[in-house]
Design an enzyme around this catalytic site. Structure first.
Site, short mmCIF file in Angstrom:
data_model
loop_
_atom_site.label_atom_id
_atom_site.label_comp_id
_atom_site.label_asym_id
_atom_site.label_seq_id
_atom_site.Cartn_x
_atom_site.Cartn_y
_atom_site.Cartn_z
N ALA A 96 0.84 -1.20 0.00
CA ALA A 96 0.00 0.00 0.00
C ALA A 96 0.88 1.25 0.00
CB ALA A 96 -0.93 0.00 1.21
N ARG B 70 -7.13 7.98 -3.21
CA ARG B 70 -6.71 9.09 -2.36
C ARG B 70 -6.94 10.43 -3.03
NH1 ARG B 70 -1.29 9.04 -1.58
NH2 ARG B 70 -1.32 9.92 0.48
N HIS C 122 7.16 2.79 1.63
CA HIS C 122 7.66 4.08 1.14
C HIS C 122 9.16 3.99 0.88
CE1 HIS C 122 4.36 5.77 4.00
NE2 HIS C 122 3.83 5.46 2.84
#
Ligand code: SF4
Lengths: 492, 74
Positions: free
Chosen positions: A65, A96, A195
């Site tokens: 994700a 988003r 990330h």
């Protein structure tokens, strides 16, 4: 709203922890704290970036994700394949509201879900052939794509597919970037590692592609990194950076393109919005290309001014003047916004529970409106995030890391804030409890909230939520006193 | 041995970063910080200690180095 003292907040934490079995209680106790501004090291009061307890309801996501949804997803002219079974991809396509310009399905693809849709036979015999075929198919159907990324879901790592080899081969054939990303969901404790992995992939496969190439640069080239353009946030930031005389040569990943990512190393300064998700790549560029970077905060006029001056300090006087000019120009506009909304919002208390940077960055914007943040926490922060949060928060306020569904509900019941700002999973719980709620991940279908234009919208939205007449309509007429009943009759 | 990165902070101090564990912390003291010798034991704000082989001159920061963990608080 009740104001709690330090002792009361401490005992509140103890009370909430009581329901857990001993082991879980001990673990969760480390993630909850009462803020103490005198502490320099958050480590002394709060533990973060640890595995969630089994059995509690956490709100975290997975590494996939973090890579597919957050960092890579908004890069608009690339196609991001959710490599694996179809399910994971469902939650990560454009949800988003990363705004972008372009013709979706022709030269931009952020809102489309591409997946290799693994079946049993792919798990048993491996999916590399399928992936190669899929890349060819993409190229036929969407020839204007500028590159492809392969975002691994859990099974890819488990069955040991060699996506690197497939990607390399495909990249040569197509003469485009094909980026394998090893962001299987089981890596790390939250989306945070995703990330990092995504940043590493950008470093290894994209960033150096134009090294040594000609580039017409100016001394004022900057980039906006780690703004996901939610509801147009990056655009609202970009316009006044340009107004003060800077040239924004790249903006990603919100509304970002491959070309911009490749041009980033030509910048003079990297402006970092989301520290948690993009500090990795900024560090890399600082070391390799000598580009300084700084984290800025464009929520609310006070923080904007502070950030603009800090940005200007990297440049010559013309930019410093530019910053002052911009500040002066928007001042009356901001004063008007504050004059309008502050009286309606003054003194209201807010509790936040969000991701990356907002638990600390939006505090200033609330304070500009006379509101106070009495509790805040992150889904996936690290210690250094809390280091910076402690200074922003008032003494004796609540800090919660990776808070569980139960804890957050109990805290809200006891602290009784006037507004809760959190994600979609919390939204309906709190609204049903009768507490005004703003969805602070994607701005509740509103936005932008960054920058000067954004602050006006932020203030309006907070007012609209908090002072909505519906909160006074929660008691049904038959439960109201006799006097109210008469009124109803009279009205009928 | 682990890869670490040392950079200058905006306040002028040094900060330590260990990518593998995403550990970020201030450096409170560095054993050698002279014109001809730089490195040695790094003490972190969290109480941990790492060791980097001393360099012949202070490097251009940021720099990635190999470091050995001497002592970590956890
Ligand atoms: S944890 Fe694995 S299976 Fe679950 S959504 Fe993430 S990548 Fe998919």
């Amino acid at each position: 709203m009740t104001t709690l003292t330090r002792e009361e907040t401490e005992s509140l934490i103890q009370e909430v922890l009581e329901v857990y079995p001993e082991k879980a209680r001990k673990d969760r106790a480390k993630h909850l704290a009462v803020n103490d501004q005198s502490i320099e090291q958050s480590k002394k009061c709060i533990t973060s970036n640890r595995k969630s307890q089994p059995g509690v309801m956490t709100i975290r996501g997975c590494a996939y994700a973090g890579s597919r949804g957050v960092v890579w997803g908004p890069v608009k002219d690339m196609i991001h394949i959710s490599h694996g079974p179809v399910g994971c991809g469902q939650y990560s396509r454009g949800g988003r509201r990363n705004y972008y310009v372009g013709a979706t399905g022709v030269n931009t693809f952020s809102e489309i879900n591409f997946t290799s849709d693994f079946q049993e036979k792919d798990i048993v015999f491996g999916g590399d052939k399928k992936l190669a075929k899929l890349i060819q198919e993409i190229e036929q159907l969407f020839p204007l794509n500028k590159g492809i990324s392969v975002q691994s879901e859990c099974p890819i790592g488990l069955i040991g597919d060699d996506i690197e080899a497939v990607s390399k081969k495909a990249g040569k054939e197509l003469n485009k970037i094909v980026v394998p990303v090893r962001c299987e969901g089981f890596r790390g404790v939250s989306q945070s590692l995703g990330h990092h992995i995504a940043n590493d992939a950008i470093r290894d496969w994209v960033l150096s592609n134009r090294d040594g190439q000609e580039f017409e640069s100016t001394p004022y080239d900057v980039t906006i990194i780690g703004d996901y353009n939610i509801g147009g946030d990056a655009w609202a930031s970009r316009i006044f950076l340009e107004e003060m005389g800077l040239r924004v040569i790249a903006q990603w990943s919100g509304d970002g393109t491959v070309a911009e990512m490749e041009n980033t190393p030509k910048a003079k300064l990297n402006l970092l919005h989301c520290y948690r998700s993009m500090n990795y790549i900024s560090r890399h560029m600082e070391e390799k290309y000598g580009i300084p970077w700084m984290e800025y905060n464009f929520f609310g006029p006070t923080k904007i001014e502070e950030s603009l001056r800090r940005i200007a300090a990297f440049f010559d006087d013309s930019i410093k003047e530019g910053a002052e000019r911009v500040i002066a120009r928007y001042k009356p506009m901001m004063e008007a916004v504050i004059a309008k909304y502050k009286p309606r919002l003054q003194g209201k208390k807010v509790m936040l529970y969000v991701g990356g940077l907002r638990p600390r960055h939006v505090i200033g914007a609330y304070e500009d409106l006379g509101m106070e943040v009495v509790g805040t926490g992150y889904e996936f922060a690290h210690n250094d995030d809390y280091d910076r949060t402690i200074k922003e928060m008032g003494n004796a306020t609540l800090l919660y890391d990776d808070v569980t569904g139960f804890e957050l509900e109990e805290f809200v019941k006891r602290v009784k804030p006037d507004l809760v700002g959190s994600g979609i999973k919390e939204k309906y719980i709190f609204q049903k409890m009768g507490i005004p709620f703003r969805q602070m991940h994607s701005w509740d279908y509103s936005g932008p909230y960054h920058g000067y234009d954004g602050f006006a919208i932020f203030a309006r939205d907070m007012d609209m939520t908090l002072n909505n007449p519906c909160w006074g309509q929660q008691t049904p007429p038959w439960k109201k006193g006799a006097a109210a009943g008469d009124e109803v009759k009279a009205a009928a | 041995m682990a890869n670490i990165m040392i950079r200058k902070t905006a306040e002028g101090g040094l900060s330590f970063y260990l990518p593998k564990r995403d550990l970020e912390d201030g450096i409170v003291s560095i054993e050698f910080d002279q014109a001809d010798k730089w490195g040695g034991e790094l003490r972190l704000a969290n109480g941990g200690t790492y060791y980097v082989d001393p360099l012949d001159a202070p490097p251009k920061l940021p720099i990635s180095l190999r470091a050995k963990r001497v002592d970590a608080p956890e």
